[in-house]
Design a protein around this motif. Sequence first.
Motif, PDB file in Angstrom:
ATOM      1  N   ALA A 157       0.655  -1.170  -0.170  1.00  0.00           N
ATOM      2  CA  ALA A 157       0.073   0.120   0.012  1.00  0.00           C
ATOM      3  C   ALA A 157       0.729   1.335   0.064  1.00  0.00           C
ATOM      4  CB  ALA A 157      -0.915   0.024   1.204  1.00  0.00           C
ATOM      5  N   GLU A 158       1.994   1.258   0.838  1.00  0.00           N
ATOM      6  CA  GLU A 158       2.667   2.361   0.870  1.00  0.00           C
ATOM      7  C   GLU A 158       3.854   2.558  -0.546  1.00  0.00           C
ATOM      8  OE1 GLU A 158       5.171   1.882   4.264  1.00  0.00           O
ATOM      9  OE2 GLU A 158       3.324   2.093   5.577  1.00  0.00           O
ATOM     10  N   ARG A 159       3.999   1.584  -0.917  1.00  0.00           N
ATOM     11  CA  ARG A 159       4.730   1.599  -2.369  1.00  0.00           C
ATOM     12  C   ARG A 159       3.906   2.173  -3.305  1.00  0.00           C
ATOM     13  NH1 ARG A 159       4.684  -0.085  -7.002  1.00  0.00           N
ATOM     14  NH2 ARG A 159       3.047  -1.548  -6.840  1.00  0.00           N
ATOM     15  N   LEU A 160       2.456   1.634  -3.347  1.00  0.00           N
ATOM     16  CA  LEU A 160       1.695   2.151  -4.497  1.00  0.00           C
ATOM     17  C   LEU A 160       1.280   3.601  -4.145  1.00  0.00           C
ATOM     18  CD1 LEU A 160      -0.212   1.044  -6.658  1.00  0.00           C
ATOM     19  CD2 LEU A 160      -1.832   0.439  -5.082  1.00  0.00           C
ATOM     20  N   ARG A 161       1.160   3.791  -2.940  1.00  0.00           N
ATOM     21  CA  ARG A 161       0.792   5.316  -2.633  1.00  0.00           C
ATOM     22  C   ARG A 161       2.171   6.313  -3.344  1.00  0.00           C
ATOM     23  NH1 ARG A 161       1.583   6.627   3.297  1.00  0.00           N
ATOM     24  NH2 ARG A 161       3.777   6.272   2.272  1.00  0.00           N
ATOM     25  N   ASP A 162       3.217   5.866  -2.715  1.00  0.00           N
ATOM     26  CA  ASP A 162       4.339   6.658  -3.169  1.00  0.00           C
ATOM     27  C   ASP A 162       4.560   6.892  -4.709  1.00  0.00           C
ATOM     28  OD1 ASP A 162       4.985   7.104  -0.590  1.00  0.00           O
ATOM     29  OD2 ASP A 162       6.384   5.586  -0.463  1.00  0.00           O
ATOM     30  N   ARG A 163       4.276   5.473  -5.416  1.00  0.00           N
ATOM     31  CA  ARG A 163       4.435   5.415  -6.912  1.00  0.00           C
ATOM     32  C   ARG A 163       3.257   6.439  -7.777  1.00  0.00           C
ATOM     33  NH1 ARG A 163       5.851   3.692 -11.552  1.00  0.00           N
ATOM     34  NH2 ARG A 163       4.456   2.419 -12.889  1.00  0.00           N
ATOM     35  N   LEU A 164       2.063   6.078  -7.064  1.00  0.00           N
ATOM     36  CA  LEU A 164       1.004   6.846  -7.714  1.00  0.00           C
ATOM     37  C   LEU A 164       1.282   8.531  -7.163  1.00  0.00           C
ATOM     38  CD1 LEU A 164      -1.884   4.720  -6.762  1.00  0.00           C
ATOM     39  CD2 LEU A 164      -0.808   4.889  -9.037  1.00  0.00           C
ATOM     40  N   THR A 165       1.788   8.778  -6.331  1.00  0.00           N
ATOM     41  CA  THR A 165       2.157  10.142  -5.903  1.00  0.00           C
ATOM     42  C   THR A 165       3.021  10.757  -6.971  1.00  0.00           C
ATOM     43  OG1 THR A 165       1.286   9.877  -3.691  1.00  0.00           O
ATOM     44  CG2 THR A 165       2.423  12.016  -3.941  1.00  0.00           C
ATOM     45  N   GLU A 166       4.076  10.008  -6.857  1.00  0.00           N
ATOM     46  CA  GLU A 166       5.087  10.478  -7.908  1.00  0.00           C
ATOM     47  C   GLU A 166       4.783  10.594  -9.379  1.00  0.00           C
ATOM     48  OE1 GLU A 166       8.974   8.010  -9.813  1.00  0.00           O
ATOM     49  OE2 GLU A 166       8.777   8.255  -7.411  1.00  0.00           O
ATOM     50  N   LEU A 167       3.935   9.499  -9.847  1.00  0.00           N
ATOM     51  CA  LEU A 167       3.467   9.616 -11.296  1.00  0.00           C
ATOM     52  C   LEU A 167       2.363  10.830 -11.320  1.00  0.00           C
ATOM     53  CD1 LEU A 167       3.359   5.765 -11.898  1.00  0.00           C
ATOM     54  CD2 LEU A 167       4.702   7.440 -13.113  1.00  0.00           C
ATOM     55  N   GLY A 168       1.702  11.126 -10.454  1.00  0.00           N
ATOM     56  CA  GLY A 168       0.621  11.938 -10.189  1.00  0.00           C
ATOM     57  C   GLY A 168       1.262  13.365 -10.550  1.00  0.00           C
ATOM     58  N   GLU A 169       2.326  13.572  -9.645  1.00  0.00           N
ATOM     59  CA  GLU A 169       2.885  15.008  -9.850  1.00  0.00           C
ATOM     60  C   GLU A 169       3.698  15.163 -11.302  1.00  0.00           C
ATOM     61  OE1 GLU A 169       5.579  14.663  -6.464  1.00  0.00           O
ATOM     62  OE2 GLU A 169       4.086  15.131  -5.113  1.00  0.00           O
ATOM     63  N   ALA A 170       4.035  13.922 -11.859  1.00  0.00           N
ATOM     64  CA  ALA A 170       4.821  14.295 -13.003  1.00  0.00           C
ATOM     65  C   ALA A 170       3.919  14.531 -13.970  1.00  0.00           C
ATOM     66  CB  ALA A 170       5.705  12.862 -13.280  1.00  0.00           C
ATOM     67  N   ARG A 171       2.750  13.769 -13.914  1.00  0.00           N
ATOM     68  CA  ARG A 171       1.702  13.840 -14.976  1.00  0.00           C
ATOM     69  C   ARG A 171       1.034  15.373 -14.924  1.00  0.00           C
ATOM     70  NH1 ARG A 171       4.058   9.726 -15.723  1.00  0.00           N
ATOM     71  NH2 ARG A 171       3.328   8.216 -17.169  1.00  0.00           N
ATOM     72  N   SER A 172       0.639  15.845 -13.776  1.00  0.00           N
ATOM     73  CA  SER A 172       0.080  17.151 -13.432  1.00  0.00           C
ATOM     74  C   SER A 172       0.970  18.390 -13.752  1.00  0.00           C
ATOM     75  CB  SER A 172      -0.758  17.082 -12.287  1.00  0.00           C
ATOM     76  OG  SER A 172       0.208  17.252 -11.055  1.00  0.00           O
ATOM     77  N   ALA A 173       2.142  18.203 -13.857  1.00  0.00           N
ATOM     78  CA  ALA A 173       3.015  19.191 -14.089  1.00  0.00           C
ATOM     79  C   ALA A 173       2.609  20.187 -15.132  1.00  0.00           C
ATOM     80  CB  ALA A 173       4.298  18.812 -14.085  1.00  0.00           C
ATOM     81  N   GLY A 174       2.081  19.542 -16.094  1.00  0.00           N
ATOM     82  CA  GLY A 174       1.916  20.349 -17.376  1.00  0.00           C
ATOM     83  C   GLY A 174       0.461  20.913 -17.533  1.00  0.00           C
ATOM     84  N   LEU A 175      -0.228  20.635 -16.412  1.00  0.00           N
ATOM     85  CA  LEU A 175      -1.772  21.216 -16.420  1.00  0.00           C
ATOM     86  C   LEU A 175      -1.613  22.651 -15.828  1.00  0.00           C
ATOM     87  CD1 LEU A 175      -3.512  18.198 -14.988  1.00  0.00           C
ATOM     88  CD2 LEU A 175      -3.520  19.175 -17.146  1.00  0.00           C
TER      89      LEU A 175
END
Length: 175
Positions: A157-175
């Motif tokens: 759960a923590e690994r998934l949270r960290d990965r999703l947060t990292e990917l979410g920040e990277a993908r939303s940077a262009g918004l």
Amino acid sequence: METGTAQPAQPARPAEPGQSAAEPVWTGLPRGLLRMRRLLLVVWLVPLAAAVGVLLWIFTEPAWAAFAAVPLAFVAWGWPMLGRNWRSWRYAERSDDLLISRGVLWREETIVPYGRMQLVEVTSGPVERHFGLASVQLHTAAAATDARIPGLIPEEAERLRDRLTELGEARSAGL
């Protein structure tokens, strides 16, 4: 990690003409979630059956105490249904989004783009903690697309949270 419907890790297949991506690699939920849910079923319904049987025996004729078998029938019916429900839950991480699939009769598949995630939480109540489980809750701007993955091992759960947060920040940077 022992899982239910987890597919073995397979190398991604090249996309065929007309397809945009390879088939996702699905991960099932740990068996501890099934054990927890079945234990809760028994812990709630067996004492209820005993209480109903005793009360009916005391306050009515003894033949009415047979209605105490109704909660036991729900245990007998619920046991395999919980297994079917547990096997139906799975999730897959793709390059641009997270897939969550669940449901036995009505299949529901939720696709959450990483760029739309606003908050990723890991929660664990007292019963979940006792069984060594945690849930991941995904929050997006649209309330209808919030998603949850229950019963994960806390490390996953923590690994998934960290990965999703990292990917979410990277993908939303262009918004």
